[in-house]
Design a protein around this motif. Sequence first.
Motif, PDB file in Angstrom:
ATOM      1  N   GLN A 189       0.758  -1.200   0.076  1.00 53.13           N
ATOM      2  CA  GLN A 189      -0.008  -0.249   0.051  1.00 53.13           C
ATOM      3  C   GLN A 189       0.893   1.281  -0.025  1.00 53.13           C
ATOM      4  O   GLN A 189       2.048   1.239   0.865  1.00 53.13           O
ATOM      5  CB  GLN A 189      -0.926   0.141   1.018  1.00 53.13           C
ATOM      6  CG  GLN A 189      -1.926   1.294   1.188  1.00 53.13           C
ATOM      7  CD  GLN A 189      -2.977   0.978   2.469  1.00 53.13           C
ATOM      8  OE1 GLN A 189      -2.420   0.489   3.599  1.00 53.13           O
ATOM      9  NE2 GLN A 189      -4.151   1.558   2.340  1.00 53.13           N
ATOM     10  N   GLY A 190       0.422   2.230  -0.966  1.00 52.68           N
ATOM     11  CA  GLY A 190       1.482   3.410  -0.902  1.00 52.68           C
ATOM     12  C   GLY A 190       2.506   3.153  -1.695  1.00 52.68           C
ATOM     13  O   GLY A 190       3.082   4.430  -2.103  1.00 52.68           O
ATOM     14  N   VAL A 191       2.812   2.391  -2.615  1.00 53.17           N
ATOM     15  CA  VAL A 191       4.050   1.866  -3.230  1.00 53.17           C
ATOM     16  C   VAL A 191       3.603   2.188  -4.707  1.00 53.17           C
ATOM     17  O   VAL A 191       2.694   1.836  -5.152  1.00 53.17           O
ATOM     18  CB  VAL A 191       4.579   0.623  -3.184  1.00 53.17           C
ATOM     19  CG1 VAL A 191       5.744   0.437  -3.913  1.00 53.17           C
ATOM     20  CG2 VAL A 191       5.056   0.372  -1.434  1.00 53.17           C
ATOM     21  N   MET A 192       4.493   3.016  -5.551  1.00 50.11           N
ATOM     22  CA  MET A 192       4.442   3.292  -6.916  1.00 50.11           C
ATOM     23  C   MET A 192       4.716   1.979  -7.766  1.00 50.11           C
ATOM     24  O   MET A 192       5.793   1.487  -7.384  1.00 50.11           O
ATOM     25  CB  MET A 192       5.309   4.506  -7.229  1.00 50.11           C
ATOM     26  CG  MET A 192       5.166   4.818  -8.693  1.00 50.11           C
ATOM     27  SD  MET A 192       6.024   6.204  -9.302  1.00 50.11           S
ATOM     28  CE  MET A 192       5.149   7.583  -8.349  1.00 50.11           C
ATOM     29  N   LYS A 198      -0.899  -2.100 -18.752  1.00 57.77           N
ATOM     30  CA  LYS A 198      -1.341  -0.719 -19.208  1.00 57.77           C
ATOM     31  C   LYS A 198      -0.319   0.117 -19.792  1.00 57.77           C
ATOM     32  O   LYS A 198      -0.003   1.458 -19.446  1.00 57.77           O
ATOM     33  CB  LYS A 198      -2.142   0.145 -18.150  1.00 57.77           C
ATOM     34  CG  LYS A 198      -3.215  -0.852 -17.317  1.00 57.77           C
ATOM     35  CD  LYS A 198      -3.924   0.072 -16.233  1.00 57.77           C
ATOM     36  CE  LYS A 198      -5.177  -0.588 -15.758  1.00 57.77           C
ATOM     37  NZ  LYS A 198      -5.683  -0.040 -14.634  1.00 57.77           N
ATOM     38  N   GLY A 199       0.732  -0.379 -20.430  1.00 60.63           N
ATOM     39  CA  GLY A 199       1.851   0.138 -21.313  1.00 60.63           C
ATOM     40  C   GLY A 199       2.494   0.604 -20.285  1.00 60.63           C
ATOM     41  O   GLY A 199       3.309   1.906 -20.593  1.00 60.63           O
ATOM     42  N   MET A 200       3.154   0.198 -19.267  1.00 63.81           N
ATOM     43  CA  MET A 200       3.872   0.712 -18.202  1.00 63.81           C
ATOM     44  C   MET A 200       3.459   1.847 -17.624  1.00 63.81           C
ATOM     45  O   MET A 200       4.391   2.778 -17.103  1.00 63.81           O
ATOM     46  CB  MET A 200       5.221   1.055 -18.836  1.00 63.81           C
ATOM     47  CG  MET A 200       5.993  -0.472 -19.531  1.00 63.81           C
ATOM     48  SD  MET A 200       5.821  -1.825 -18.434  1.00 63.81           S
ATOM     49  CE  MET A 200       6.873  -1.454 -17.238  1.00 63.81           C
ATOM     50  N   GLN A 201       2.249   2.111 -17.582  1.00 63.80           N
ATOM     51  CA  GLN A 201       1.724   3.369 -16.619  1.00 63.80           C
ATOM     52  C   GLN A 201       2.261   3.171 -15.328  1.00 63.80           C
ATOM     53  O   GLN A 201       2.031   2.040 -14.572  1.00 63.80           O
ATOM     54  CB  GLN A 201       0.186   3.288 -16.914  1.00 63.80           C
ATOM     55  CG  GLN A 201      -0.586   4.377 -16.113  1.00 63.80           C
ATOM     56  CD  GLN A 201      -2.126   4.359 -16.277  1.00 63.80           C
ATOM     57  OE1 GLN A 201      -2.734   4.326 -17.521  1.00 63.80           O
ATOM     58  NE2 GLN A 201      -2.892   4.456 -15.121  1.00 63.80           N
ATOM     59  N   LYS A 202       2.303   4.340 -14.529  1.00 62.47           N
ATOM     60  CA  LYS A 202       2.737   4.295 -13.335  1.00 62.47           C
ATOM     61  C   LYS A 202       1.462   4.713 -12.471  1.00 62.47           C
ATOM     62  O   LYS A 202       0.682   5.658 -12.993  1.00 62.47           O
ATOM     63  CB  LYS A 202       3.940   5.321 -12.868  1.00 62.47           C
ATOM     64  CG  LYS A 202       5.257   4.856 -13.530  1.00 62.47           C
ATOM     65  CD  LYS A 202       6.493   5.830 -12.883  1.00 62.47           C
ATOM     66  CE  LYS A 202       7.734   5.417 -13.564  1.00 62.47           C
ATOM     67  NZ  LYS A 202       8.907   6.345 -13.165  1.00 62.47           N
ATOM     68  N   SER A 203       1.411   4.051 -11.449  1.00 60.43           N
ATOM     69  CA  SER A 203      -0.010   4.290 -10.377  1.00 60.43           C
ATOM     70  C   SER A 203       0.598   3.973  -8.944  1.00 60.43           C
ATOM     71  O   SER A 203       1.986   3.696  -8.790  1.00 60.43           O
ATOM     72  CB  SER A 203      -1.034   3.343 -10.891  1.00 60.43           C
ATOM     73  OG  SER A 203      -1.377   3.521 -12.074  1.00 60.43           O
ATOM     74  N   VAL A 204       0.229   4.457  -7.917  1.00 62.07           N
ATOM     75  CA  VAL A 204       0.349   4.232  -6.381  1.00 62.07           C
ATOM     76  C   VAL A 204      -0.765   3.329  -6.000  1.00 62.07           C
ATOM     77  O   VAL A 204      -1.930   3.411  -6.404  1.00 62.07           O
ATOM     78  CB  VAL A 204       0.303   5.406  -5.692  1.00 62.07           C
ATOM     79  CG1 VAL A 204       0.370   5.070  -4.302  1.00 62.07           C
ATOM     80  CG2 VAL A 204       1.509   6.183  -6.097  1.00 62.07           C
ATOM     81  N   GLN A 205      -0.558   2.257  -5.553  1.00 59.05           N
ATOM     82  CA  GLN A 205      -1.451   1.125  -4.996  1.00 59.05           C
ATOM     83  C   GLN A 205      -2.092   1.828  -3.818  1.00 59.05           C
ATOM     84  O   GLN A 205      -1.679   2.423  -2.611  1.00 59.05           O
ATOM     85  CB  GLN A 205      -0.862  -0.124  -4.480  1.00 59.05           C
ATOM     86  CG  GLN A 205      -1.812  -1.116  -4.050  1.00 59.05           C
ATOM     87  CD  GLN A 205      -1.437  -2.437  -3.756  1.00 59.05           C
ATOM     88  OE1 GLN A 205      -0.736  -3.199  -4.729  1.00 59.05           O
ATOM     89  NE2 GLN A 205      -1.424  -3.288  -2.638  1.00 59.05           N
ATOM     90  N   GLN A 206      -3.306   1.783  -3.805  1.00 58.78           N
ATOM     91  CA  GLN A 206      -4.351   2.300  -2.750  1.00 58.78           C
ATOM     92  C   GLN A 206      -4.737   1.382  -1.821  1.00 58.78           C
ATOM     93  O   GLN A 206      -4.784   1.538  -0.795  1.00 58.78           O
ATOM     94  CB  GLN A 206      -5.288   3.087  -3.446  1.00 58.78           C
ATOM     95  CG  GLN A 206      -5.050   4.291  -4.311  1.00 58.78           C
ATOM     96  CD  GLN A 206      -4.217   5.357  -3.698  1.00 58.78           C
ATOM     97  OE1 GLN A 206      -4.589   5.761  -2.581  1.00 58.78           O
ATOM     98  NE2 GLN A 206      -3.303   6.046  -4.475  1.00 58.78           N
ATOM     99  N   GLU A 207      -4.852   0.316  -2.321  1.00 57.30           N
ATOM    100  CA  GLU A 207      -5.355  -0.892  -1.326  1.00 57.30           C
ATOM    101  C   GLU A 207      -4.375  -1.393  -0.306  1.00 57.30           C
ATOM    102  O   GLU A 207      -3.381  -1.467  -0.755  1.00 57.30           O
ATOM    103  CB  GLU A 207      -5.882  -1.951  -2.280  1.00 57.30           C
ATOM    104  CG  GLU A 207      -6.935  -1.566  -3.539  1.00 57.30           C
ATOM    105  CD  GLU A 207      -6.424  -1.313  -4.746  1.00 57.30           C
ATOM    106  OE1 GLU A 207      -6.885  -0.938  -5.587  1.00 57.30           O
ATOM    107  OE2 GLU A 207      -4.876  -1.138  -4.399  1.00 57.30           O
TER     108      GLU A 207
END
Length: 301
Positions: A189-192, A198-207
Amino acid sequence: MNNPPTLQNMASSNEEIYGIPTMRIKSQEEQAIIAAQGAQVLSWTDPQGRERLYLSPQTLHLDPAQGNKSFGPAIRGGVPVCFPQFSDRGPLMKHGFVRSRIWDTADGSELSTADSASSSLFRFADDEGTRAHWPHCFNIQLHAEIGQGQLRIRLQVDNPGDAPFSFTVALHTYLRVADIRQTSLFGLQGVMFEDATKGMQKSVQQEEALQIPDETDRVYLNPPEKLSLHEGGKPSLIIEQQGFFDTVVWNPGPEKARALPDFPDGDWLHMLCVEAACAARPVTLQPGESWTGSQVFTVPG
């Protein structure tokens, strides 16, 4: 629901699995099986007798008739070593070439399942074949050890040459689970992360807990050193890493599983890759330098 057979049940002889020379190490009620090909840990049975690693019953492997100079199919499952390239992040063959070559035991002894030791050390060095693909001198060694409800794997890369080189690397660990739909991974949780679906899209895990309903292919950047795998709502395995920058989480999901020739269609339900990796950025070694990374799995007490 039918679970895939364990490695021990599929073994046709004491010295080979699927025709692959292996070494068996033991510690009280635990044991592990390691293939000469890739120094790949294929099996770890914990003190309760549960198999903790997934190995595809349809896996491919090197053809002994081709000798050790060829780069043949990889073994699908266990703990493959990806070096000197992770995945297709570069010009080399996917996941590098050391997983498709025969490694030597540290003392040059014959592989045997009669070995009662609780650890083993394998080594591999560059040769004419590897330098044709990657023109660098290197030594790599893998140390695997079991005991007290743990599997401990340490990987070391040395640069004995006179020029620097860079590499990406991973312990591509396939964990065996009863049902991926009842499995959660805690600690991210909270890690990018980079999402390959998704084409190497960057996100941050919320769960708080990562669940796997379908194909998952993520590189978590600068993750914590300790994660916890839960099955059926209960802690099942503690996963720790050191020396690696990233953690990769992968499951092919039902559609991609059907497209893999060395993987049963339904086995995506029974595995989860949680990989210690340096994937998003490379490691660089100057002449005479070494790098070490480790991954440790612990059965909760």
